[in-house]
Design a protein around this motif. Structure first.
Motif, PDB file in Angstrom:
ATOM      1  N   ALA A   1      -0.189  -3.393   7.745  1.00 24.42           N
ATOM      2  CA  ALA A   1       0.835  -3.104   7.379  1.00 24.42           C
ATOM      3  C   ALA A   1      -0.166  -1.823   6.117  1.00 24.42           C
ATOM      4  O   ALA A   1       0.841   0.124   6.186  1.00 24.42           O
ATOM      5  N   LEU A   2      -0.335  -2.165   5.118  1.00 24.44           N
ATOM      6  CA  LEU A   2      -0.603  -1.294   4.126  1.00 24.44           C
ATOM      7  C   LEU A   2      -1.538  -0.316   4.852  1.00 24.44           C
ATOM      8  O   LEU A   2      -2.073   0.754   4.685  1.00 24.44           O
ATOM      9  N   GLU A   3      -3.287  -1.240   5.693  1.00 21.27           N
ATOM     10  CA  GLU A   3      -4.295   0.154   6.564  1.00 21.27           C
ATOM     11  C   GLU A   3      -3.234   1.257   6.893  1.00 21.27           C
ATOM     12  O   GLU A   3      -3.791   2.207   6.833  1.00 21.27           O
ATOM     13  N   ALA A   4      -2.050   0.710   7.279  1.00 19.97           N
ATOM     14  CA  ALA A   4      -0.894   1.601   8.730  1.00 19.97           C
ATOM     15  C   ALA A   4      -0.346   2.840   7.608  1.00 19.97           C
ATOM     16  O   ALA A   4      -0.533   3.726   7.548  1.00 19.97           O
ATOM     17  N   GLU A   5      -0.431   2.771   6.370  1.00 22.07           N
ATOM     18  CA  GLU A   5       0.330   3.145   5.287  1.00 22.07           C
ATOM     19  C   GLU A   5      -0.345   4.224   4.677  1.00 22.07           C
ATOM     20  O   GLU A   5      -0.161   4.632   4.266  1.00 22.07           O
ATOM     21  N   TRP A   6      -1.429   3.390   4.582  1.00 22.17           N
ATOM     22  CA  TRP A   6      -2.424   3.936   3.665  1.00 22.17           C
ATOM     23  C   TRP A   6      -3.092   5.651   4.440  1.00 22.17           C
ATOM     24  O   TRP A   6      -3.649   6.700   4.052  1.00 22.17           O
ATOM     25  N   ALA A   7      -3.267   5.062   6.419  1.00 17.98           N
ATOM     26  CA  ALA A   7      -3.925   6.439   6.714  1.00 17.98           C
ATOM     27  C   ALA A   7      -2.747   6.739   6.577  1.00 17.98           C
ATOM     28  O   ALA A   7      -3.205   8.631   7.547  1.00 17.98           O
ATOM     29  N   ARG A   8      -1.068   6.823   6.515  1.00 17.86           N
ATOM     30  CA  ARG A   8      -0.490   7.578   6.339  1.00 17.86           C
ATOM     31  C   ARG A   8      -0.329   8.842   4.807  1.00 17.86           C
ATOM     32  O   ARG A   8       0.004   9.962   5.323  1.00 17.86           O
ATOM     33  N   LEU A   9      -0.294   7.852   4.088  1.00 16.53           N
ATOM     34  CA  LEU A   9      -0.485   8.629   2.838  1.00 16.53           C
ATOM     35  C   LEU A   9      -1.823   9.622   2.067  1.00 16.53           C
ATOM     36  O   LEU A   9      -1.677  10.173   1.967  1.00 16.53           O
ATOM     37  N   SER A  10      -3.439   8.706   2.572  1.00 17.86           N
ATOM     38  CA  SER A  10      -4.076   9.225   1.925  1.00 17.86           C
ATOM     39  C   SER A  10      -4.795  10.632   2.519  1.00 17.86           C
ATOM     40  O   SER A  10      -5.011  11.506   1.520  1.00 17.86           O
ATOM     41  N   PRO A  11      -4.466  11.524   3.753  1.00 18.35           N
ATOM     42  CA  PRO A  11      -4.296  12.896   3.118  1.00 18.35           C
ATOM     43  C   PRO A  11      -3.095  13.495   3.033  1.00 18.35           C
ATOM     44  O   PRO A  11      -4.178  14.641   1.921  1.00 18.35           O
ATOM     45  N   LEU A  12      -1.965  13.029   2.760  1.00 17.83           N
ATOM     46  CA  LEU A  12      -1.431  13.643   1.018  1.00 17.83           C
ATOM     47  C   LEU A  12      -2.232  13.825   0.004  1.00 17.83           C
ATOM     48  O   LEU A  12      -2.088  14.606  -1.177  1.00 17.83           O
ATOM     49  N   VAL A  13      -2.755  12.340  -0.257  1.00 13.19           N
ATOM     50  CA  VAL A  13      -3.436  12.594  -1.703  1.00 13.19           C
ATOM     51  C   VAL A  13      -5.049  13.000  -1.806  1.00 13.19           C
ATOM     52  O   VAL A  13      -4.582  13.491  -2.779  1.00 13.19           O
ATOM     53  N   ARG A  14      -5.032  12.995  -0.679  1.00 16.44           N
ATOM     54  CA  ARG A  14      -6.075  14.061  -0.723  1.00 16.44           C
ATOM     55  C   ARG A  14      -5.789  15.303  -0.649  1.00 16.44           C
ATOM     56  O   ARG A  14      -6.921  15.755  -1.054  1.00 16.44           O
ATOM     57  N   ASP A  15      -4.679  15.912  -0.448  1.00 17.68           N
ATOM     58  CA  ASP A  15      -4.785  17.011  -0.182  1.00 17.68           C
ATOM     59  C   ASP A  15      -4.622  17.472  -1.806  1.00 17.68           C
ATOM     60  O   ASP A  15      -5.081  18.903  -2.287  1.00 17.68           O
ATOM     61  N   LYS A  16      -3.394  16.211  -2.546  1.00 18.81           N
ATOM     62  CA  LYS A  16      -3.485  16.744  -4.240  1.00 18.81           C
ATOM     63  C   LYS A  16      -4.676  16.931  -4.843  1.00 18.81           C
ATOM     64  O   LYS A  16      -4.604  17.278  -5.726  1.00 18.81           O
TER      65      LYS A  16
END
Length: 126
Positions: free
Chosen positions: A65-80
């Protein structure tokens, strides 16, 4: 002195548009990286926020679950991160005195930290 002597990980800068558990996940990844999802799951569960974790505490389910959520969130975090926002403390990532403790750049696959080169900075916006 201040009541919290912990390093600032600037997670408030990532809070816009995210659920409280997502902000907590970004904070935990900044502190623990992505190499130990069971530990991140345990710490996230301790925060008692509604989120993606299984109710039975299964490491395998929580890790998936966390790997899937991080895969979704990491591009947003990277952009910031690449935008180098000023954090609530007044620093950007590049001037952060606790950057050596922060694992967000590695976690989003940005091993160079910040903007990698001038082409990334320009972003084809001519």
């Amino acid at each position: 002195g201040e009541p919290h002597e912990e390093p600032c990980h600037g997670t408030a800068a990532f809070a816009e548009g995210l659920e409280p558990w997502e902000v907590a996940l970004v904070e935990l990844v900044s502190q623990n990286g992505t190499g130990n999802w069971p530990l991140v799951a345990k710490k996230l569960r301790e925060k008692a926020l509604p989120g993606p974790l299984s109710s039975d505490g299964s490491d395998e389910e929580d890790t998936a679950a966390l790997e899937a959520e991080w895969a979704r969130l990491s591009p947003l975090v990277r952009d910031k991160l690449e935008a180098q926002p000023e954090m609530p403390c007044g620093h950007s990532c590049s001037t952060c005195p606790t950057r050596h403790d922060c694992q967000l750049h590695d976690a989003v696959g940005d091993n160079g930290g910040g903007v990698r080169d001038i082409e990334d900075l320009a972003g084809g916006r001519r």
